[in-house]
Design a protein around this motif. Sequence first.
Motif, PDB file in Angstrom:
ATOM      1  N   ALA A   2     -25.961  -6.394   5.979  1.00 21.01           N
ATOM      2  CA  ALA A   2     -25.684  -7.806   6.231  1.00 21.01           C
ATOM      3  C   ALA A   2     -24.999  -7.979   7.581  1.00 21.01           C
ATOM      4  CB  ALA A   2     -24.800  -8.365   5.128  1.00 21.01           C
ATOM      5  N   LYS A   3     -25.296  -9.103   8.230  1.00 18.84           N
ATOM      6  CA  LYS A   3     -24.670  -9.410   9.507  1.00 18.84           C
ATOM      7  C   LYS A   3     -23.188  -9.708   9.276  1.00 18.84           C
ATOM      8  CE  LYS A   3     -24.965 -12.508  13.393  1.00 18.84           C
ATOM      9  NZ  LYS A   3     -24.769 -13.913  13.532  1.00 18.84           N
ATOM     10  N   GLN A   4     -22.337  -9.151  10.124  1.00 20.39           N
ATOM     11  CA  GLN A   4     -20.899  -9.341   9.992  1.00 20.39           C
ATOM     12  C   GLN A   4     -20.520 -10.761  10.420  1.00 20.39           C
ATOM     13  OE1 GLN A   4     -18.451  -7.123  12.757  1.00 20.39           O
ATOM     14  NE2 GLN A   4     -16.958  -6.721  11.148  1.00 20.39           N
ATOM     15  N   SER A   5     -19.660 -11.407   9.652  1.00 24.30           N
ATOM     16  CA  SER A   5     -19.229 -12.755  10.015  1.00 24.30           C
ATOM     17  C   SER A   5     -18.269 -12.681  11.195  1.00 24.30           C
ATOM     18  CB  SER A   5     -18.547 -13.452   8.833  1.00 24.30           C
ATOM     19  OG  SER A   5     -17.209 -13.005   8.689  1.00 24.30           O
ATOM     20  N   SER A   6     -18.180 -13.785  11.920  1.00 22.28           N
ATOM     21  CA  SER A   6     -17.262 -13.860  13.054  1.00 22.28           C
ATOM     22  C   SER A   6     -15.828 -13.641  12.603  1.00 22.28           C
ATOM     23  CB  SER A   6     -17.386 -15.220  13.736  1.00 22.28           C
ATOM     24  OG  SER A   6     -18.664 -15.383  14.285  1.00 22.28           O
ATOM     25  N   ARG A   9     -15.169 -10.025  12.067  1.00 22.15           N
ATOM     26  CA  ARG A   9     -15.079  -9.336  13.352  1.00 22.15           C
ATOM     27  C   ARG A   9     -13.685  -9.522  13.961  1.00 22.15           C
ATOM     28  NH1 ARG A   9     -19.151 -11.591  15.812  1.00 22.15           N
ATOM     29  NH2 ARG A   9     -18.025 -12.631  17.467  1.00 22.15           N
ATOM     30  N   GLY A  98     -19.980 -13.808  20.961  1.00 22.96           N
ATOM     31  CA  GLY A  98     -20.350 -13.836  19.549  1.00 22.96           C
ATOM     32  C   GLY A  98     -19.779 -15.038  18.822  1.00 22.96           C
TER      33      GLY A  98
END
Length: 155
Positions: A2-6, A9, A98
């Motif tokens: 899954a794409k990491q949330s801002s 991060r 990002g």
Amino acid sequence: MAKQSSKDRVAEAAAAVGLNITITLMPESTRTAEEAAKACKCTVGQIVKSLIFQREDTEELVLLLIAGDRQADLEAAAQIVGGPLTRADARHVRKVTGFAIGGVAPLGHLSPIPVYMDASLLTHDLVWAAAGAPNAVFAVNPQALKEAISAHVMG
């Protein structure tokens, strides 16, 4: 994967530099300094505005951390940064950091960019900064933030 949330991060970047922060999701917007101060129950001067500018000569992005009750003095900042500044394109900001404008955090960028911090932020025991989304914030000691992100002090 899954794409990491801002927000994740930002949390990971803070932990990596030894900052112990708690990201708070506010029920209302914290997009403006006034909205953020109301939501965080603090003064507008304790809000960290993360403003991204682009150097006109090199096209390099720079991050100015400005107190919520102040405006960025671009002429003074240009002297410190080493070149004239212009507003950065929102798509370019998102690509390099990002983050979308309105949720740019002082750390956790996809690519490293130089950071310059308003000296007036250092007069507070606690300041509130964006944490990767328009309604996400975290409180931090400004001196600890400055040291953790190697910010250059302006003013």
